[in-house]
Design a protein around this motif. Structure first.
Motif, PDB file in Angstrom:
ATOM      1  N   ILE A 245       0.747  -1.131  -0.124  1.00 26.81           N
ATOM      2  CA  ILE A 245       0.068   0.041   0.110  1.00 26.81           C
ATOM      3  C   ILE A 245       0.718   1.166   0.087  1.00 26.81           C
ATOM      4  N   GLY A 246       2.105   1.224   1.005  1.00 31.51           N
ATOM      5  CA  GLY A 246       2.691   2.439   1.041  1.00 31.51           C
ATOM      6  C   GLY A 246       3.651   2.619  -0.506  1.00 31.51           C
ATOM      7  N   ALA A 247       3.817   1.586  -1.160  1.00 31.97           N
ATOM      8  CA  ALA A 247       4.523   1.765  -2.303  1.00 31.97           C
ATOM      9  C   ALA A 247       3.773   2.420  -3.329  1.00 31.97           C
ATOM     10  N   GLN A 248       2.230   1.900  -3.477  1.00 32.57           N
ATOM     11  CA  GLN A 248       1.452   2.404  -4.260  1.00 32.57           C
ATOM     12  C   GLN A 248       1.115   3.773  -4.290  1.00 32.57           C
ATOM     13  N   VAL A 249       1.152   4.210  -2.961  1.00 31.82           N
ATOM     14  CA  VAL A 249       0.818   5.516  -2.756  1.00 31.82           C
ATOM     15  C   VAL A 249       1.928   6.559  -2.870  1.00 31.82           C
ATOM     16  N   ALA A 250       3.216   5.942  -2.711  1.00 30.74           N
ATOM     17  CA  ALA A 250       4.491   6.769  -3.135  1.00 30.74           C
ATOM     18  C   ALA A 250       4.643   6.956  -4.511  1.00 30.74           C
TER      19      ALA A 250
END
Length: 473
Positions: A245-250
């Motif tokens: 999720i964090g990678a997608q947001v970044a």
């Protein structure tokens, strides 16, 4: 593939966008495709058509879906640009429709830039008093608008999150009641988090609350079973899929902290839905049962709204579902949520067409089906379902009435059980427009505003059936 050889395909802009997304220059892509850089340059400038052989090379080299790559440009591009350029600020220029089409189809980056500027202008127009009072720079794009654009660009499909959620679901039961117990146990065993249902007055104003000190997820007794299941899945995904999720947001590059938080919540919601309704199992159930909303809701233990959300996200390459669009509409007919899909027939800015009866749905267990037709002759089937009242913790313990509406092009009707009573070819369709201020239907009796693209044609000696008569040119 035979049908592609029967017509010349000029897909230069799409090829250019693909190359840029892959981070390649023309020389490198030409080398990988086995052609000369000059030939690739001609293709990108639409000076040469793409041959069937070249399409196969593209598909094999870069793992693209040929059907998507050769599909006609979505009407949303020219339609949205036309709507923007009809704004009072610039409509006196009188930009011809063929010019708009040329820009939208051949220069999608320019269209996107214009759309972003227009959204920023809309934000500034809504905040006339605040702009002068701010000590720092004001955000040019509202977080909600930014998130909607990110989701639309991804086709409301995030493959990594689906894959991660499916991996968890594969270890769980298909039965929703057993699944909830298993998710609770997993939260406790792997993350030392307990789940407790609380009296509504204890967590007044909240449907769920996570006590970080006691590592306890508190759920309101007002939450139905589907809401409890989703809340538990949400917190499990927040723990186990945090990296994805964090990678997608970044990658989405949020412009500010509010946008980052909003995106994190939205993508965690997406992951929770993918855990409860795993992609392949849900898509197969939808197809086999012809998208029976009630059946899907009961089989997966979810709400009508959750089913509708999930149906808009079935966009996996090689295993796509019907390209639904979705809207959530309140009792005043105001749009509070929207997923555009591939063929959203209404305006991106402003309200909905008053002739679309979706907001009139009253019964939660009944699907109201309607056949609508846009000014360009395209037909759509829409399904409207009222959401149950009293399932959210408002000040009076209830919620105002709202409606979930799904829609798709009429060509998909035979795959939808709720559309069996409609003959999409012969039945009369309700004529709708994008929204009143950009709609040029002259004979509409429900018009609330005149079109900004036409001059009024008012006469004291005549009262027409349609309000706000206007000139054709």
């Amino acid at each position: 593939m035979a049908e592609l050889t029967d017509r010349k395909l000029y897909l230069g802009p799409k090829l250019r966008v693909l190359r840029r997304e892959l981070g390649l220059n023309q020389t490198r892509m030409a080398e990988e495709l086995g052609v000369s850089p000059s030939y690739l340059n001609h293709l990108e400038r639409n000076q040469r058509p793409l041959t069937a052989q070249m399409l196969l090379r593209l598909a094999n080299t870069y793992d693209i879906d040929i059907r998507d790559f050769t599909a006609s440009p979505a009407e949303a591009g020219p339609g949205e640009l036309s709507e923007i350029l009809s704004d009072a600020l610039v409509r006196d220029i009188g930009i011809a429709r063929d010019e708009i089409l040329e820009v939208a189809e051949n220069y999608p980056g320019v269209s996107e830039a214009i759309a972003r500027f227009y959204r920023a202008l809309g934000d500034l127009r809504r905040l006339p008093g605040e702009a002068a009072d701010r000590s720092g720079p004001a955000p040019l794009v509202a977080p909600i608008d930014w998130l909607r654009e990110i989701i639309a660009r991804a086709g409301n499909h995030f493959a990594e999150l689906d894959a991660g959620a499916e991996a968890i679901a594969a270890q769980m039961s298909d039965d929703p009641a057993l699944l909830q117990a298993e998710l609770r146990a997993r939260l406790k065993e792997r993350h030392n988090m307990s789940v407790q249902v609380m009296r509504a007055d204890v967590i007044a104003g909240s449907l769920r609350h996570y006590d970080m000190h006691r590592r306890r997820l508190m759920l309101s007794e007002r939450l139905p079973a589907s809401g409890r299941l989703f809340a538990i899945a949400y917190h499990l995904c927040a723990q186990e899929l945090a990296e994805a999720i964090g990678a997608q947001v970044a990658r989405a590059a949020p412009p500010d902290e509010d946008s980052r938080r909003l995106a994190t919540i939205a993508l965690t919601n997406y992951a929770a839905a993918a855990l409860i309704m795993p992609y392949d199992r849900f898509r197969q159930a939808a197809e086999q049962n012809r998208h029976d909303i009630a059946l899907l809701r009961d089989r997966f233990g979810v709400s009508t709204e959750q089913v509708a959300h999930r149906l808009t996200s079935l966009n996996r390459t090689g295993a796509r579902g019907i390209p639904f669009f979705m809207a959530k509409i309140d009792r005043a007919g105001i749009l509070s949520k929207r997923f555009d899909g591939e063929a959203w027939p209404f305006a991106r800015y402003g309200g909905l067409c008053p002739r679309w009866d979706a907001s009139d749905a009253r019964l939660p267990d009944r699907v109201e089906t309607q056949l609508i037709e846009t000014p360009d002759g395209r037909r759509f089937v829409t399904l409207a379902m009222a959401l149950p009242q009293g399932t959210a913790a408002g000040a009076d313990g209830g919620r105002s009435r709202s409606v979930i509406a799904l829609g798709c092009e009429a060509k998909h009707a035979e795959r939808i059980v709720h559309a069996d009573a409609i003959d999409t070819e012969k039945d009369d369709a309700i004529a709708v427009g994008p929204t009143c201020h950009v709609c040029e239907r002259r004979d509409c009796p429900d018009r609330a505003l005149p079109p900004v693209t036409r001059a009024l044609d008012l006469h004291s000696y005549e009262r027409t059936i349609a309000p706000y008569p206007f000139r054709r040119v």
